[in-house]
Design a protein around this motif. Structure first.
Motif, mmCIF file in Angstrom:
data_model
loop_
_atom_site.group_PDB
_atom_site.id
_atom_site.type_symbol
_atom_site.label_atom_id
_atom_site.label_comp_id
_atom_site.label_asym_id
_atom_site.label_seq_id
_atom_site.Cartn_x
_atom_site.Cartn_y
_atom_site.Cartn_z
ATOM 1 N N ALA A 170 30.182 60.564 62.161
ATOM 2 C CA ALA A 170 30.184 59.135 61.823
ATOM 3 C C ALA A 170 30.339 58.281 63.078
ATOM 4 O O ALA A 170 29.691 57.231 63.225
ATOM 5 C CB ALA A 170 31.298 58.832 60.828
ATOM 6 N N LEU A 171 31.176 58.731 64.009
ATOM 7 C CA LEU A 171 31.373 57.985 65.244
ATOM 8 C C LEU A 171 30.149 58.082 66.148
ATOM 9 O O LEU A 171 29.823 57.125 66.871
ATOM 10 C CB LEU A 171 32.625 58.476 65.962
ATOM 11 C CG LEU A 171 33.943 58.141 65.248
ATOM 12 C CD1 LEU A 171 35.110 58.862 65.893
ATOM 13 C CD2 LEU A 171 34.186 56.643 65.229
ATOM 14 N N ALA A 172 29.445 59.210 66.127
ATOM 15 C CA ALA A 172 28.197 59.329 66.886
ATOM 16 C C ALA A 172 27.170 58.345 66.346
ATOM 17 O O ALA A 172 26.444 57.692 67.124
ATOM 18 C CB ALA A 172 27.672 60.766 66.798
ATOM 19 N N ALA A 222 30.005 49.183 63.536
ATOM 20 C CA ALA A 222 31.429 49.470 63.652
ATOM 21 C C ALA A 222 31.908 50.437 62.566
ATOM 22 O O ALA A 222 31.245 50.629 61.537
ATOM 23 C CB ALA A 222 32.230 48.174 63.579
ATOM 24 N N VAL A 223 33.080 51.033 62.802
ATOM 25 C CA VAL A 223 33.706 51.957 61.860
ATOM 26 C C VAL A 223 35.112 51.460 61.548
ATOM 27 O O VAL A 223 35.894 51.170 62.459
ATOM 28 C CB VAL A 223 33.785 53.378 62.457
ATOM 29 C CG1 VAL A 223 34.599 54.294 61.547
ATOM 30 C CG2 VAL A 223 32.394 53.945 62.664
ATOM 31 N N ILE A 224 35.437 51.355 60.263
ATOM 32 C CA ILE A 224 36.773 50.926 59.838
ATOM 33 C C ILE A 224 37.419 52.075 59.067
ATOM 34 O O ILE A 224 37.019 52.383 57.942
ATOM 35 C CB ILE A 224 36.705 49.671 58.942
ATOM 36 C CG1 ILE A 224 35.999 48.530 59.667
ATOM 37 C CG2 ILE A 224 38.117 49.243 58.517
ATOM 38 C CD1 ILE A 224 35.774 47.299 58.809
ATOM 39 N N LEU A 270 38.706 59.943 69.174
ATOM 40 C CA LEU A 270 38.387 58.685 69.850
ATOM 41 C C LEU A 270 36.977 58.227 69.492
ATOM 42 O O LEU A 270 36.174 58.988 68.938
ATOM 43 C CB LEU A 270 38.495 58.864 71.363
ATOM 44 C CG LEU A 270 39.857 59.272 71.927
ATOM 45 C CD1 LEU A 270 39.776 59.361 73.450
ATOM 46 C CD2 LEU A 270 40.944 58.310 71.496
ATOM 47 N N ALA A 271 36.648 56.997 69.845
ATOM 48 C CA ALA A 271 35.315 56.459 69.600
ATOM 49 C C ALA A 271 34.247 57.309 70.277
ATOM 50 O O ALA A 271 33.116 57.416 69.785
ATOM 51 C CB ALA A 271 35.237 55.017 70.089
ATOM 52 N N SER A 272 34.596 57.952 71.397
ATOM 53 C CA SER A 272 33.661 58.816 72.121
ATOM 54 C C SER A 272 33.379 60.125 71.395
ATOM 55 O O SER A 272 32.468 60.862 71.766
ATOM 56 C CB SER A 272 34.231 59.138 73.507
ATOM 57 O OG SER A 272 35.429 59.908 73.377
ATOM 58 N N GLY A 273 34.179 60.435 70.369
ATOM 59 C CA GLY A 273 34.080 61.712 69.671
ATOM 60 C C GLY A 273 35.048 62.750 70.184
ATOM 61 O O GLY A 273 35.192 63.829 69.587
ATOM 62 N N GLU A 274 35.733 62.455 71.278
ATOM 63 C CA GLU A 274 36.699 63.399 71.838
ATOM 64 C C GLU A 274 37.912 63.519 70.924
ATOM 65 O O GLU A 274 38.404 62.528 70.384
ATOM 66 C CB GLU A 274 37.138 62.927 73.223
ATOM 67 C CG GLU A 274 38.080 63.880 73.938
ATOM 68 C CD GLU A 274 38.462 63.401 75.325
ATOM 69 O OE1 GLU A 274 39.301 64.057 75.965
ATOM 70 O OE2 GLU A 274 37.937 62.361 75.773
ATOM 71 N N VAL A 275 38.397 64.752 70.769
ATOM 72 C CA VAL A 275 39.561 65.019 69.918
ATOM 73 C C VAL A 275 40.788 65.204 70.810
ATOM 74 O O VAL A 275 40.785 66.023 71.727
ATOM 75 C CB VAL A 275 39.346 66.277 69.055
ATOM 76 C CG1 VAL A 275 40.576 66.539 68.188
ATOM 77 C CG2 VAL A 275 38.110 66.121 68.180
ATOM 78 N N LEU A 311 33.844 49.606 68.801
ATOM 79 C CA LEU A 311 33.322 50.124 67.536
ATOM 80 C C LEU A 311 34.391 50.347 66.482
ATOM 81 O O LEU A 311 34.088 50.408 65.293
ATOM 82 C CB LEU A 311 32.588 51.447 67.776
ATOM 83 C CG LEU A 311 31.350 51.371 68.697
ATOM 84 C CD1 LEU A 311 30.849 52.777 68.984
ATOM 85 C CD2 LEU A 311 30.273 50.523 68.063
ATOM 86 N N LEU A 312 35.648 50.508 66.904
ATOM 87 C CA LEU A 312 36.708 50.863 65.967
ATOM 88 C C LEU A 312 37.428 49.622 65.459
ATOM 89 O O LEU A 312 38.140 48.952 66.193
ATOM 90 C CB LEU A 312 37.701 51.824 66.630
ATOM 91 C CG LEU A 312 37.154 53.240 66.867
ATOM 92 C CD1 LEU A 312 38.106 54.026 67.741
ATOM 93 C CD2 LEU A 312 36.917 53.963 65.545
ATOM 94 N N ASN A 313 37.197 49.304 64.201
ATOM 95 C CA ASN A 313 37.840 48.171 63.520
ATOM 96 C C ASN A 313 37.894 46.941 64.409
ATOM 97 O O ASN A 313 38.981 46.395 64.673
ATOM 98 C CB ASN A 313 39.250 48.566 63.059
ATOM 99 C CG ASN A 313 39.689 47.760 61.851
ATOM 100 O OD1 ASN A 313 38.924 46.953 61.309
ATOM 101 N ND2 ASN A 313 40.914 47.951 61.430
ATOM 102 N N PRO A 314 36.761 46.457 64.882
ATOM 103 C CA PRO A 314 36.753 45.332 65.836
ATOM 104 C C PRO A 314 37.272 44.045 65.211
ATOM 105 O O PRO A 314 37.205 43.835 64.000
ATOM 106 C CB PRO A 314 35.266 45.196 66.205
ATOM 107 C CG PRO A 314 34.532 45.797 65.043
ATOM 108 C CD PRO A 314 35.407 46.909 64.547
ATOM 109 N N GLY A 315 37.826 43.196 66.081
ATOM 110 C CA GLY A 315 38.320 41.890 65.634
ATOM 111 C C GLY A 315 39.738 41.910 65.116
ATOM 112 O O GLY A 315 40.279 40.881 64.757
#
Length: 449
Positions: free
Chosen positions: A52-54, A62-64, A165-170, A442-446
């Motif tokens: 999903a993040l990719a 964005a992803v919430i 993380l947003a990068s996909g790193e765990v 990308l992660l829950n912006p604003g």
């Protein structure tokens, strides 16, 4: 290929684009605005979260992260195009280690389901925000509740996290131990970050022994200020109080009508003690009662049975819904300030006086053992601005007294404007951390910063 079709191919049988689900995931329980996400994704493991993040990185959508939807400050509303990452299918208890007083769980597991799974171990997980929220969502908002005064909130009860993380790193953050001094404490950075820094995919939680002896009281006062003063006197002694909750007469009237509770309709403290011996319990309760009587207590009722005790705390958790039932067709402003314990009586007096000054009806209740209380202000939708003005004045007073704009509900959209006042230059460093961990926003912006 259409973006949503690509998302469905990437995550087959895990994407919902129905209008009802898109709307349900674009709002929370307390913020007046509503939105609509492009789609709802239901990951079933870490790899699904990474996919999903990719998708988000490739499309800029964005992803919430979404738990149970019980947040109150607008943290779930999309600001621009977004998908909702509903973690409810990741709901397993992965491990229970009673000998180490810990459990390892997935983020979509609810607190009640965890305690059900712990039956027979002699242990429980204490954080109880009222709603049956998911444990991942509770960590993301640093939730707390009636037992925080004794056991602490989520930050005190999360030993370790797995975060994507947003990068996909765990990342694996923290360890399954009571304390560690190994490096920077990144775990606590993600607790309370409201999904803006990463997606929580696993939690290692601290468990506590079930109390052997419990004593539960309802103590009634002539006014909320006297009740607040009594709560401060009890806390100032260092007594090991497990719960210390303030409810005003409006809250009790609403509960009587909603649940048929039969409470006297006067301001009250709901109090509970947990102890390993009956003798200690009796001594602690007696001292607390004498202090509350000195502060003006009028009447004391004890919960005589386990059933009555459970009903008392269930009533406390239902206080919001009881007020909603009492004021149909209204919107509610729910404040969430906290101040140093010594300033609590002054803050409660100010909150009550401000309601009268502004011609508003409001319900004062909360976790006064922590210096935290809520004011629930019902207004007609056309008068919501008046309730917002009330909340703003309350926040400014709390900050003036050395307190905070939010003790447990979080920042979301509603309280962003107060962070410069509360944090000053530190807010710029929060923004730098956000940009470092989520450079595309990308992660829950604003939200939050």
């Amino acid at each position: 290929m259409d973006r949503l079709e690509a998302l469905k191919r990437l995550l087959p049988s895990k994407v919902d684009t129905s209008p009802s689900e898109r709307r349900r995931h674009g709002k929370d329980e307390g913020y007046p605005g509503e939105g609509e996400v492009l789609a709802v994704v239901y990951p079933e493991g870490v790899e699904d979260v990474q996919k999903a993040l990719a998708f988000a990185r490739e499309t800029g959508v964005a992803v919430i992260p979404f738990g149970a939807g019980t947040s109150l400050e607008g943290a779930l509303l999309p600001v621009g195009e977004a998908i909702s990452l509903d973690l409810s299918r990741m709901n397993r208890v992965l491990e229970v280690r009673p000998e180490d007083f810990l459990a390892v769980v997935e983020p979509g597991l609810t607190r009640k389901a965890l305690n059900e799974a712990l039956k027979g171990t002699g242990l429980f997980f204490p954080v109880d925000p009222g709603a049956d929220a998911t444990l991942g969502g509770m960590a993301a908002t640093n939730a707390s509740g009636t037992t925080t005064v004794r056991y602490g909130g989520m930050r005190a009860n999360v030993l370790a996290l797995q975060v994507v993380l947003a990068s996909g790193e765990v990342l694996e953050l923290g360890r399954g131990v009571r304390k560690t001094s190994a490096g920077y404490d990144l775990k606590d950075l993600f607790i309370g970050s409201e999904g803006t820094l990463g997606v929580i995919t696993r939690l290692t939680l601290r468990l506590h022994p079930l109390p052997e002896h419990v004593h539960t009281l309802r103590v009634f006062f002539p006014g909320v200020e006297e009740a607040a003063e009594a709560s401060y006197r009890v806390m100032a002694t260092g007594l090991p109080v497990a719960r210390l909750e303030l409810l005003d007469e409006l809250a009790l009237r609403a509960l009587n009508r909603y649940l048929g509770a039969g409470f006297p309709e006067r301001p009250a403290l709901f109090v509970e003690f947990h102890s390993s011996t009956k003798e200690a319990l009796e001594a602690e309760s007696a001292l607390a009662l004498s202090l509350m009587e000195e502060a003006g207590a009028l009447e004391v009722e004890a919960a005589k049975t386990e059933e009555e005790r459970k009903k008392q705390w269930e009533a406390r958790h239902q206080a919001y819904w009881a007020l909603v039932h009492l004021f149909p067709g209204h919107r509610f402003m729910i404040t969430d300030t906290a101040v140093p314990l010594s300033r609590l009586p002054e803050m409660v007096r100010f909150a009550q006086g401000l309601l009268e000054e502004m011609g508003l009806v409001g319900n004062i209740l909360g976790h006064v053992g922590d210096g935290n209380f809520h004011t629930l202000v019902p207004v007609r939708p056309e008068d919501y601005g008046k309730a917002e003005a009330y909340a703003e004045r309350l926040v400014h007073k709390a900050l003036e007294l050395g307190g905070t704009c939010t003790a447990e509900h979080g920042v979301g959209l509603r309280k962003r404007k107060y962070l410069p006042l509360e944090h000053g230059p530190a807010l710029d460093w929060m923004r730098k951390l956000k940009a470092l961990l989520d450079p595309q926003g990308l992660l829950n912006p604003g939200k939050v910063v």
